[in-house]
Write a protein that holds these residues in place. Structure first.
Motif, PDB file in Angstrom:
ATOM      1  N   ILE A   1      41.064  30.218  37.871  1.00  0.00           N
ATOM      2  CA  ILE A   1      41.581  30.058  39.054  1.00  0.00           C
ATOM      3  C   ILE A   1      43.125  29.684  38.758  1.00  0.00           C
ATOM      4  O   ILE A   1      44.087  30.340  39.177  1.00  0.00           O
ATOM      5  CB  ILE A   1      41.138  29.137  40.007  1.00  0.00           C
ATOM      6  N   ARG A   2      43.466  28.787  38.009  1.00  0.00           N
ATOM      7  CA  ARG A   2      44.694  28.184  37.550  1.00  0.00           C
ATOM      8  C   ARG A   2      45.525  29.307  37.023  1.00  0.00           C
ATOM      9  O   ARG A   2      46.473  29.514  37.236  1.00  0.00           O
ATOM     10  CB  ARG A   2      44.656  26.784  36.644  1.00  0.00           C
ATOM     11  N   MET A   3      45.059  30.055  36.000  1.00  0.00           N
ATOM     12  CA  MET A   3      45.505  31.035  35.500  1.00  0.00           C
ATOM     13  C   MET A   3      46.012  32.139  36.415  1.00  0.00           C
ATOM     14  O   MET A   3      47.183  32.758  36.328  1.00  0.00           O
ATOM     15  CB  MET A   3      44.896  31.854  34.396  1.00  0.00           C
ATOM     16  N   LEU A   4      45.132  32.562  37.183  1.00  0.00           N
ATOM     17  CA  LEU A   4      45.476  33.680  38.434  1.00  0.00           C
ATOM     18  C   LEU A   4      46.683  33.298  39.092  1.00  0.00           C
ATOM     19  O   LEU A   4      47.619  33.941  39.501  1.00  0.00           O
ATOM     20  CB  LEU A   4      44.179  34.082  39.163  1.00  0.00           C
ATOM     21  N   LEU A   5      46.581  31.878  39.632  1.00  0.00           N
ATOM     22  CA  LEU A   5      47.456  31.487  40.499  1.00  0.00           C
ATOM     23  C   LEU A   5      48.674  31.124  39.960  1.00  0.00           C
ATOM     24  O   LEU A   5      49.970  31.351  40.323  1.00  0.00           O
ATOM     25  CB  LEU A   5      46.928  30.281  41.357  1.00  0.00           C
ATOM     26  N   GLU A   6      48.736  30.458  38.732  1.00  0.00           N
ATOM     27  CA  GLU A   6      49.957  29.933  38.021  1.00  0.00           C
ATOM     28  C   GLU A   6      50.652  31.042  37.299  1.00  0.00           C
ATOM     29  O   GLU A   6      51.852  31.127  37.242  1.00  0.00           O
ATOM     30  CB  GLU A   6      49.751  28.780  37.104  1.00  0.00           C
ATOM     31  N   LYS A   7      50.038  31.934  37.095  1.00  0.00           N
ATOM     32  CA  LYS A   7      50.955  33.258  36.307  1.00  0.00           C
ATOM     33  C   LYS A   7      50.888  34.405  37.310  1.00  0.00           C
ATOM     34  O   LYS A   7      51.035  35.512  36.858  1.00  0.00           O
ATOM     35  CB  LYS A   7      49.604  33.455  35.174  1.00  0.00           C
ATOM     36  N   ASN A   8      50.488  34.341  38.652  1.00  0.00           N
ATOM     37  CA  ASN A   8      50.717  35.329  39.502  1.00  0.00           C
ATOM     38  C   ASN A   8      49.914  36.633  39.345  1.00  0.00           C
ATOM     39  O   ASN A   8      50.697  37.816  39.133  1.00  0.00           O
ATOM     40  CB  ASN A   8      52.113  35.666  39.860  1.00  0.00           C
ATOM     41  N   ILE A   9      48.449  36.457  38.933  1.00  0.00           N
ATOM     42  CA  ILE A   9      48.056  37.731  38.471  1.00  0.00           C
ATOM     43  C   ILE A   9      47.024  38.205  39.610  1.00  0.00           C
ATOM     44  O   ILE A   9      46.148  37.464  40.049  1.00  0.00           O
ATOM     45  CB  ILE A   9      47.219  37.346  37.156  1.00  0.00           C
ATOM     46  N   ARG A  10      47.287  39.447  39.966  1.00  0.00           N
ATOM     47  CA  ARG A  10      46.155  40.087  40.972  1.00  0.00           C
ATOM     48  C   ARG A  10      44.948  40.612  40.311  1.00  0.00           C
ATOM     49  O   ARG A  10      45.273  41.683  39.715  1.00  0.00           O
ATOM     50  CB  ARG A  10      47.178  41.118  41.657  1.00  0.00           C
ATOM     51  N   LEU A  11      43.953  39.915  40.361  1.00  0.00           N
ATOM     52  CA  LEU A  11      42.711  40.500  39.714  1.00  0.00           C
ATOM     53  C   LEU A  11      41.582  40.240  40.828  1.00  0.00           C
ATOM     54  O   LEU A  11      41.393  39.238  41.379  1.00  0.00           O
ATOM     55  CB  LEU A  11      42.310  39.413  38.419  1.00  0.00           C
ATOM     56  N   PRO A  12      41.081  41.565  41.104  1.00  0.00           N
ATOM     57  CA  PRO A  12      40.038  41.686  42.090  1.00  0.00           C
ATOM     58  C   PRO A  12      38.713  41.231  41.444  1.00  0.00           C
ATOM     59  O   PRO A  12      38.333  42.090  40.674  1.00  0.00           O
ATOM     60  CB  PRO A  12      39.871  43.052  42.827  1.00  0.00           C
ATOM     61  N   LEU A  13      38.207  40.003  41.513  1.00  0.00           N
ATOM     62  CA  LEU A  13      37.066  39.577  40.943  1.00  0.00           C
ATOM     63  C   LEU A  13      35.860  40.536  40.832  1.00  0.00           C
ATOM     64  O   LEU A  13      35.095  40.609  39.953  1.00  0.00           O
ATOM     65  CB  LEU A  13      36.662  38.044  41.217  1.00  0.00           C
ATOM     66  N   LEU A  14      35.721  40.998  41.922  1.00  0.00           N
ATOM     67  CA  LEU A  14      34.611  41.845  42.133  1.00  0.00           C
ATOM     68  C   LEU A  14      34.494  43.038  41.113  1.00  0.00           C
ATOM     69  O   LEU A  14      33.494  43.784  40.922  1.00  0.00           O
ATOM     70  CB  LEU A  14      34.406  42.487  43.403  1.00  0.00           C
ATOM     71  N   SER A  15      35.767  43.494  40.561  1.00  0.00           N
ATOM     72  CA  SER A  15      35.760  44.486  39.476  1.00  0.00           C
ATOM     73  C   SER A  15      35.130  43.998  38.383  1.00  0.00           C
ATOM     74  O   SER A  15      34.609  44.851  37.548  1.00  0.00           O
ATOM     75  CB  SER A  15      37.177  45.061  39.378  1.00  0.00           C
ATOM     76  N   VAL A  16      35.105  42.807  38.037  1.00  0.00           N
ATOM     77  CA  VAL A  16      34.339  42.247  36.812  1.00  0.00           C
ATOM     78  C   VAL A  16      33.134  41.484  37.231  1.00  0.00           C
ATOM     79  O   VAL A  16      32.268  41.554  36.116  1.00  0.00           O
ATOM     80  CB  VAL A  16      35.378  41.624  35.979  1.00  0.00           C
ATOM     81  N   VAL A  17      33.059  40.708  38.057  1.00  0.00           N
ATOM     82  CA  VAL A  17      32.063  39.890  38.653  1.00  0.00           C
ATOM     83  C   VAL A  17      31.321  40.548  39.532  1.00  0.00           C
ATOM     84  O   VAL A  17      31.810  40.841  40.743  1.00  0.00           O
ATOM     85  CB  VAL A  17      32.425  38.580  39.176  1.00  0.00           C
ATOM     86  N   LYS A  18      30.239  40.932  39.154  1.00  0.00           N
ATOM     87  CA  LYS A  18      29.335  41.763  40.442  1.00  0.00           C
ATOM     88  C   LYS A  18      28.192  40.795  41.069  1.00  0.00           C
ATOM     89  O   LYS A  18      27.443  41.230  42.106  1.00  0.00           O
ATOM     90  CB  LYS A  18      28.206  42.688  39.618  1.00  0.00           C
ATOM     91  N   ASP A  19      28.183  39.479  40.853  1.00  0.00           N
ATOM     92  CA  ASP A  19      27.307  38.452  41.483  1.00  0.00           C
ATOM     93  C   ASP A  19      27.843  37.909  42.836  1.00  0.00           C
ATOM     94  O   ASP A  19      28.828  37.010  42.308  1.00  0.00           O
ATOM     95  CB  ASP A  19      26.867  37.665  40.293  1.00  0.00           C
ATOM     96  N   PRO A  20      27.509  38.087  43.865  1.00  0.00           N
ATOM     97  CA  PRO A  20      28.015  37.260  45.186  1.00  0.00           C
ATOM     98  C   PRO A  20      27.909  35.864  45.108  1.00  0.00           C
ATOM     99  O   PRO A  20      28.899  35.264  45.336  1.00  0.00           O
ATOM    100  CB  PRO A  20      27.333  38.022  46.220  1.00  0.00           C
ATOM    101  N   ASP A  21      27.147  35.500  44.476  1.00  0.00           N
ATOM    102  CA  ASP A  21      26.857  34.094  44.078  1.00  0.00           C
ATOM    103  C   ASP A  21      27.819  33.467  43.191  1.00  0.00           C
ATOM    104  O   ASP A  21      28.335  32.335  43.439  1.00  0.00           O
ATOM    105  CB  ASP A  21      25.365  33.589  43.576  1.00  0.00           C
ATOM    106  N   LEU A  22      28.152  34.106  42.352  1.00  0.00           N
ATOM    107  CA  LEU A  22      29.321  33.658  41.282  1.00  0.00           C
ATOM    108  C   LEU A  22      30.776  33.719  42.129  1.00  0.00           C
ATOM    109  O   LEU A  22      31.546  32.720  41.908  1.00  0.00           O
ATOM    110  CB  LEU A  22      29.433  34.475  40.129  1.00  0.00           C
ATOM    111  N   ILE A  23      30.759  34.802  42.780  1.00  0.00           N
ATOM    112  CA  ILE A  23      32.210  34.878  43.756  1.00  0.00           C
ATOM    113  C   ILE A  23      32.205  33.496  44.802  1.00  0.00           C
ATOM    114  O   ILE A  23      33.411  32.872  44.908  1.00  0.00           O
ATOM    115  CB  ILE A  23      32.158  36.027  44.746  1.00  0.00           C
TER     116      ILE A  23
END
Length: 704
Positions: free
Chosen positions: A514-536
């Motif tokens: 989370i810190r890397m995505l927010l502090e470095k302004n990275i647009r990463l759709p997590l569902l493209s790599v994380v398939k588990d809704p529970d992990l989301i």
């Protein structure tokens, strides 16, 4: 009011346990006193390597009398019920009971019970043996001949004496009498093991502290730390150096001495060819000494600062000499590790298959270590395979993430295959804390690109809330892949954090992502790599914690965060824009209007009313509803366009134009018109308001 002084003196307590043990003693004793009906003005704990001390001021001399009424049976109850009541209340005859009347339930017996208070000495004496016997040490031991007996006392180290005095300033203190496994509480303690081993008779805390000081014991740990820090800095300064401060080491050393004496030692300058991190850890881990450097410099000097527990007659020359011999021997070992790691492994011929698998160059030492790591099938986790298999997974994931972060794909791939190689180096084998750090140094030595070397160290970051995120794009990509692989893997085998238990630091890994995505302004759709809704959902929980720590309101986070939201950067930006908007006057007024619209709609929908999806312009009769319809239409388009551009502040500004039309609508228009068609059309208009604001957030979740 009386004061209580308690000391539990033993053989040396491990430094890492002392602070918590003193806090535990304070809590256990004060809880027991309060539970028994005593109060106190203040309590403070102290500790040294050989004693836990508790100073409680303003303690009641005795507990208060307790008066209670115990209700009994009706006066016409049978004899057995009355006998049971008498036994329970401690009465010898029913004549000792009182009769109370109730208009509905009639007359019944009541016992007025008085439990007299008890002297504090008696309460303390009763509580202390159990506290000592059941003290929550992480590890404890039995000792001596008594250890063979069942139920023998266990303590972290052999307990030698107990001091327990009680009394006020205006009276002579007295010993609180109790005994634990043959150790009888008294008013005697002992000073420094070598300098002042004679008995010291104690009355109260003030003379206890003063006499210990004379006997070469500094009781207050914070004062010992201050003495060590000041003397260590002054000793370094006197030699034209500065101390490399280490709060953890300072805490540990403070727990090793009762009478701190700071000295300086040296080692040969040739050892400075070893990386500073290795020198520092070698000296810290093996000798509990501080290292020094030239003021403002990065590299270390060949002087170290040690803290002795003895005020030596020779000024500490023999102590310095002895520590210097050990430091030199340890640094010699460290130098051996450092040089060995830069040489070839003896079994290169067996590593060709692993080298081909990861495109490694067996002419380079770090590549050899990675090939060895894979060839040995070193386990990462029993259910998640070997380190080599994990590196292969991270490699595939990092290749996809590089497209998002904009990192050079070739450099990312090279960094991934070398990231874990230093786990097979001798330096990291000796000092696991150096993983990543040594990989970077060895990568630089064999001529790797600077971004690759940096990524090898940075891919472990951030390791906590105060740690920085990776600096470059290559390191950022590898760090994301490493942490995401960890989370995906442990979710796949159902090894998730539960309550306070998180053995694989998965919360920290998620927060790092989370810190890397927010502090470095990275647009990463997590569902493209994380398939588990529970992990989301787990990421959502961690994001809520992070944003709340940053000052965001929980209701505003909930208003923005939907179950399917997987672009965490966009969630954070929406929360930021919503926070700014909702604290403005326009935002507050619009919130009030939209809440009214939402509540009306919710009430109708609860009744089963089907709200139309579109507004019929022909059924708009009043100017207020026509104006609102036009405003909602314009604001919806403008807000949607702004959201598409990820300009959430402009989206909020577009919605703010609805403030006046919404207010006028509710002032001038009756939604529940007698004509069903007009009423349905006005409900559709309210639904349009809800939909317009919903392009940015769910306003119904916003409080106040």
């Amino acid at each position: 009011m009386p004061d209580l002084l308690l000391e539990l003196r033993s053989e040396e307590i491990p430094a890492r346990m002392q602070r918590k043990a003193a806090g535990d003693l304070k809590k256990l004793v004060t809880d027991a006193l309060v539970e028994a009906g005593l109060t106190y003005e203040g309590a403070r704990e102290y500790w040294t390597p050989r004693r836990l001390t508790l100073d409680i001021r303003g303690l009641n001399a005795r507990s208060a009398d307790i008066r209670e009424e115990r209700r009994g049976p009706r006066t016409d109850a049978n004899e057995k019920a009355i006998e049971g009541f008498l036994r329970g209340a401690g009465l010898s005859s029913i004549s000792e009971a009182h009769v109370h009347s109730d208009p509905k339930k009639g007359d019944f017996y009541v016992a007025h019970i008085v439990k007299p208070g008890r002297p504090a000495d008696e309460i303390i004496a009763e509580a202390m043996p159990g506290i000592v016997r059941n003290f929550p040490w992480p590890k404890s031991m039995r000792w001596g001949a008594a250890s063979a007996r069942p139920g023998a006392l266990r303590w972290v180290r052999p307990l030698q004496s107990i001091l327990c005095t009680f009394g006020s300033e205006t009276e002579e203190t007295r010993v609180v009498p109790f005994e634990v496994d043959g150790i009888v509480a008294g008013n005697v303690t002992y000073g420094h093991r070598f300098h002042a081993p004679e008995a010291i008779t104690v009355r109260r805390f003030e003379d206890y502290v003063a006499n210990l000081e004379k006997a070469k014991v500094v009781l207050d740990a914070e004062r010992r730390k201050q003495i060590i820090a000041t003397d260590a800095n002054n000793t370094a300064f006197a030699s034209g150096l500065e101390l490399v401060e280490d709060e953890g080491l300072l805490e540990e050393v403070c727990g090793l001495v009762e009478w701190p004496q700071v000295l300086m030692g040296t080692f040969e300058e040739e050892f400075l060819a070893i990386p500073s991190e290795i020198i520092r850890l070698t000296i810290k881990t093996n000798q509990k000494c501080f290292v020094t450097r030239k003021p403002g410099g990065d590299t270390l000097s060949n002087h170290f600062v040690l803290v002795s527990n003895i005020e030596a007659k020779d000024g500490g020359r023999e102590i310095v000499h002895g520590n210097g011999k050990v430091v030199r021997a340890r640094l010699s070992d460290a130098k051996h590790f450092w040089l060995r790691d830069q040489g070839d492994l003896p079994d290169l011929g067996t590593l060709k298959a692993s080298a081909e698998k990861f495109s490694l160059d067996l002419g380079k030492p770090l590549d050899q270590r990675m090939a060895k790591l894979d060839a040995l099938d070193v386990t990462f986790h029993a259910k998640l395979g070997t380190q080599g298999e994990r590196v292969a997974r991270i490699r595939r994931l990092a290749a996809e993430l590089a497209k998002v972060t904009g990192a050079d794909a070739a450099l990312v791939d090279r960094a991934v295959v070398l990231a874990k190689a230093d786990l097979r180096t001798e330096a990291v084998g000796e000092f696991p804390e150096l993983q990543g750090i040594m990989g970077r140094k060895y990568a630089a030595l064999q001529g790797e690109d600077a971004a690759v070397a940096e990524a090898i160290e940075d891919h472990y970051k951030p390791q906590g809330p105060s740690d920085r995120v990776p600096a470059g794009k290559v390191g950022l990509t590898v760090a994301l892949a490493d942490k995401l692989d960890t989370l995906i893997g442990f979710w796949a085998i159902d090894e998730k954090p539960t309550g306070s238990k998180d053995p694989y630091a998965l919360r920290r890994a998620a927060l790092g992502v989370i810190r890397m995505l927010l502090e470095k302004n990275i647009r990463l759709p997590l569902l493209s790599v994380v398939k588990d809704p529970d992990l989301i959902a787990f990421f959502h929980d961690r994001l809520k914690v992070y944003l709340r720590d940053m000052g965001a309101r929980h209701d505003l986070i909930d208003a923005v965060l939907t179950p399917e939201a997987d672009d965490l950067l966009m969630v954070a930006r929406r929360v930021e824009a919503l926070t700014a908007f909702i604290t403005s006057e326009d935002g507050q007024n619009l919130l009030s209007g939209t809440r009214r619209a939402t509540q009306l709609l919710a009430a109708e929908e609860k009744k089963g009313t089907v709200v139309e999806g579109a507004v019929s312009a022909g059924l708009l009769l009043l100017d207020a509803e026509k104006t609102l319809h036009a405003a909602v239409d314009a604001a919806s388009k403008d807000a949607a366009a702004a959201v598409a551009k990820e300009d959430f502040r402009s989206a909020m500004a577009a919605l703010s134009t609805l403030r006046a039309p919404v207010d006028r609508f509710f002032n001038d228009v009756l939604v529940n018109d007698e004509d069903p068609a007009i009423r349905a059309n006005r409900l559709a208009l309210l639904a349009a308001i809800r939909a317009a604001t919903g392009t940015v957030a769910d306003f119904s979740r916003i409080a106040g």
